[in-house]
Design a protein around this motif. Structure first.
Motif, PDB file in Angstrom:
ATOM      1  N   ALA A 108      -2.000 -10.598  -9.877  1.00 47.54           N
ATOM      2  CA  ALA A 108      -2.877 -10.149 -10.964  1.00 47.54           C
ATOM      3  C   ALA A 108      -3.323  -8.713 -10.735  1.00 47.54           C
ATOM      4  CB  ALA A 108      -4.080 -11.076 -11.071  1.00 47.54           C
ATOM      5  N   ASN A 109      -3.682  -8.379  -9.498  1.00 49.50           N
ATOM      6  CA  ASN A 109      -4.119  -7.016  -9.199  1.00 49.50           C
ATOM      7  C   ASN A 109      -2.998  -6.004  -9.435  1.00 49.50           C
ATOM      8  OD1 ASN A 109      -6.722  -7.784  -8.490  1.00 49.50           O
ATOM      9  ND2 ASN A 109      -6.202  -8.075  -6.335  1.00 49.50           N
ATOM     10  N   PHE A 110      -1.780  -6.387  -9.079  1.00 52.55           N
ATOM     11  CA  PHE A 110      -0.639  -5.498  -9.305  1.00 52.55           C
ATOM     12  C   PHE A 110      -0.406  -5.277 -10.800  1.00 52.55           C
ATOM     13  CE2 PHE A 110       4.014  -5.541 -10.276  1.00 52.55           C
ATOM     14  CZ  PHE A 110       4.258  -4.209  -9.984  1.00 52.55           C
TER      15      PHE A 110
ATOM     16  N   ASP B  11      -3.849 -13.822  -6.879  1.00 55.27           N
ATOM     17  CA  ASP B  11      -4.751 -12.665  -6.908  1.00 55.27           C
ATOM     18  C   ASP B  11      -3.980 -11.370  -6.707  1.00 55.27           C
ATOM     19  OD1 ASP B  11      -6.909 -14.266  -7.368  1.00 55.27           O
ATOM     20  OD2 ASP B  11      -7.687 -14.200  -5.315  1.00 55.27           O
ATOM     21  N   ASN B  12      -3.043 -11.368  -5.760  1.00 52.08           N
ATOM     22  CA  ASN B  12      -2.247 -10.164  -5.506  1.00 52.08           C
ATOM     23  C   ASN B  12      -1.406  -9.796  -6.724  1.00 52.08           C
ATOM     24  OD1 ASN B  12      -3.294 -10.097  -2.954  1.00 52.08           O
ATOM     25  ND2 ASN B  12      -1.416 -10.711  -1.909  1.00 52.08           N
TER      26      ASN B  12
ATOM     27  N   LYS C 258      -2.380  -5.330 -13.257  1.00 47.59           N
ATOM     28  CA  LYS C 258      -3.399  -4.545 -13.959  1.00 47.59           C
ATOM     29  C   LYS C 258      -3.759  -3.253 -13.227  1.00 47.59           C
ATOM     30  CE  LYS C 258      -7.325  -7.081 -11.930  1.00 47.59           C
ATOM     31  NZ  LYS C 258      -8.458  -7.975 -12.204  1.00 47.59           N
ATOM     32  N   ASP C 259      -3.005  -2.912 -12.181  1.00 49.67           N
ATOM     33  CA  ASP C 259      -3.281  -1.700 -11.407  1.00 49.67           C
ATOM     34  C   ASP C 259      -2.987  -0.460 -12.256  1.00 49.67           C
ATOM     35  OD1 ASP C 259      -3.114   0.529  -9.590  1.00 49.67           O
ATOM     36  OD2 ASP C 259      -2.899  -0.907  -7.940  1.00 49.67           O
TER      37      ASP C 259
ATOM     38  N   ASN D  10       0.825  -1.204   0.000  1.00 51.47           N
ATOM     39  CA  ASN D  10       0.000   0.000   0.000  1.00 51.47           C
ATOM     40  C   ASN D  10       0.864   1.261   0.000  1.00 51.47           C
ATOM     41  OD1 ASN D  10      -2.383  -1.418  -0.058  1.00 51.47           O
ATOM     42  ND2 ASN D  10      -2.819  -1.214   2.126  1.00 51.47           N
TER      43      ASN D  10
ATOM     44  N   ARG E 199       2.035   2.085  -3.356  1.00 49.36           N
ATOM     45  CA  ARG E 199       0.966   2.723  -4.146  1.00 49.36           C
ATOM     46  C   ARG E 199       0.860   4.203  -3.798  1.00 49.36           C
ATOM     47  NH1 ARG E 199      -3.900   1.854  -3.883  1.00 49.36           N
ATOM     48  NH2 ARG E 199      -4.455   1.789  -6.082  1.00 49.36           N
TER      49      ARG E 199
END
Length: 378
Positions: free
Chosen positions: A349-351, A346-347, A353-354, A315, A318
Motif C-alpha cells: 500500500a505504501n509503495f 502495508d508495504n 501511494k508513494d 530504499n 527510492r
C-alpha cells in the motif's frame, strides 16, 4: 520501525547497616561478609564476590552470603554460577522470600519468564511489601507480551513504594512496548509521559526514563521536548548506541539530516552490528545528497542481517527514483520484489501511494512493474 529497548531493574533486595570492630586487626568471617555487603550495595559486584567467597569458606553456614554472591553473579550475567549458589542455599531455606526473589530475578534475566513468575509469586506471597518483586514480575509479564498484567504489577509495586522510580518507568513503557504505537491513543502516551516524569522525580539519574520520555514526546509531535530529553539521556549515558539511534531518528523527522547522520555514525561507532542504524543512516545520507553513501549504507544493513535486505533494496530504489535514474530504480524494485518486500499489505500500500514513484505513473516500464506487484495480491 519500532526499536525496543530492554527495561532496566533495580538490584537492591534489602538495606544493610554495616558495623565493624575498629579495635580488631584480624579479619573475621563477619568482617568479610560486611565488606562484601558494602561493595554489593555500592554496585561493586565483582569486588564483593571474593569477600562473600571468603565468608562462605570460613563459615559454611552463612547461606545469606550464598544468596548475595549469587545475586552478584546474576548482575554480572554469570547466570550458571548464580543458579548454582541459589541451589546450594535452597537446601537450607524453606519459604524464603529473599531467595525466591533472587531466583525470580535470575530467570527473568535469562528469558525464562514463566519460571520467573512462579518464584516471584512465592516471593510476594511471603512478603507482600516487596515492591521490587512486583516490579520484576511486571517485567516478566511485559516481555511475555501481556501489558495488562505488567501494568497491574507495576502499579502494585508503586502502591507498596510510591518512590520506586523504576516501576513508574516500566509502567510507562508498557503503553507502547507491547503494542503498535499507532494503536496507543494520545491520552495513553500522555499518561506514559506522566509516569516517566515521576520516575525522574524519584530517580533523577535514571537514564532510560529520560530516553523513554523523549520517545513519548516524539510520538505526539512535541519534538523540541523530545530532543531535550534525548540530549539528557545521551549526556547521562554516553556509550549507549541506542540513545544515539533514537536521537538520530528524531532529528531526521525534524529534517536536521546532517546532525542525524552524525548520530547514526556515533551509534555505529559503538556497535557496528546494528542494521537499523545503517537503514536510517542511508535515508539521512540520501536527504543530505550523499547518494553513493546512502546506497552503501542500505547494502550494509542487508549484509549484517539478511532480513533487512528487502527493505534496503526498496530504499535504494527510492533513492534512484529521486535521482531520476529509472534503470537503477527498476533494478532495485525488482530485487526488492524478489526478496518478498511487497508481500506485507502495508508495504504494498505504501509503495502504491508513494508520491516519489507516482512521477513515473505514465511510464510504461514502471506501470508494468507496478501492475505486477499489485496483480500478485488480486
Amino acid at each position: 520501525m519500532t526499536i525496543t529497548i530492554r527495561t532496566f531493574l533495580l538490584a537492591n533486595l534489602i538495606f544493610f547497616v554495616m558495623t565493624a570492630n575498629a579495635q580488631s586487626q584480624k579479619s573475621k568471617p563477619e568482617d568479610d561478609y560486611a565488606i562484601g555487603l558494602e561493595k554489593y550495595y555500592n554496585g561493586g559486584y565483582q569486588f564483593a564476590i571474593p569477600f562473600f567467597t571468603t565468608a562462605i569458606k570460613t563459615n559454611p553456614g552463612n547461606y545469606e552470603a550464598l544468596i548475595y554472591r549469587g545475586n552478584c553473579y546474576t548482575y554480572l550475567h554469570q547466570f550458571k554460577l548464580a543458579e548454582k549458589d541459589f541451589d546450594k542455599a535452597s537446601g537450607h531455606f524453606h519459604d524464603n522470600a529473599k531467595l525466591d526473589f533472587a531466583y525470580g530475578y535470575l530467570y527473568n534475566e535469562t528469558g525464562k519468564y514463566k519460571k520467573a513468575i512462579e518464584y516471584l509469586d512465592k516471593a510476594v506471597s511471603l512478603d507482600s511489601k516487596n515492591a521490587l518483586a512486583y516490579n520484576t514480575r511486571g517485567v516478566s509479564y511485559q516481555r511475555m507480551g501481556n501489558p495488562r498484567k505488567a501494568i497491574e504489577n507495576y502499579s502494585a509495586a508503586i502502591k507498596v513504594d510510591s518512590t520506586l522510580g523504576i516501576a513508574y518507568n516500566n509502567r510507562g513503557t508498557a503503553v507502547y512496548e507491547n503494542q503498535d504505537v499507532a494503536a496507543a491513543s494520545s491520552y495513553d502516551i500522555k499518561t506514559a509521559i506522566k509516569d516517566f516524569t515521576k520516575a525522574l522525580k524519584y530517580a533523577p539519574d535514571l537514564c532510560i526514563a529520560m530516553r523513554n520520555r523523549g520517545l513519548a514526546y516524539g510520538f505526539i509531535g512535541k519534538n523540541e521536548l523530545a530532543l531535550k530529553d534525548l540530549n539528557s539521556a545521551i549526556s547521562c549515558e554516553k556509550d549507549n548506541s541506542i540513545f544515539y539511534l533514537n536521537r538520530g531518528a528524531l532529528l531526521t523527522t525534524m529534517k536536521q539530516y546532517r546532525e542525524a547522520v552524525d548520530d547514526f555514525n556515533s551509534a555505529l561507532s559503538l556497535d557496528r552490528k546494528q542494521p537499523e542504524a545503517y537503514i536510517l543512516l542511508g535515508e539521512a545520507n540520501d536527504k543530505e545528497g550523499n547518494l553513493q553513501d546512502a546506497v552503501m549504507n542500505e547494502m550494509e544493513a542487508g549484509i549484517i542481517d539478511k532480513t533487512y535486505k528487502a527493505l534496503g533494496d526498496y530504499n535504494i530504489s527510492r533513492f534512484y527514483c529521486l535521482a531520476k535514474d529509472k534503470t537503477l530504480m527498476l533494478k532495485y524494485l525488482k530485487t526488492a520484489k524478489k526478496e518478498g518486500y511487497f508481500k506485507p499489505l502495508d508495504n504494498l500500500a505504501n509503495f502504491l501511494k508513494d508520491n516519489e514513484f507516482l512521477k513515473y505513473k505514465n511510464d510504461k516500464d514502471f506501470e508494468d512493474f507496478r501492475n505486477s506487484v499489485r496483480g500478485n495480491r488480486l
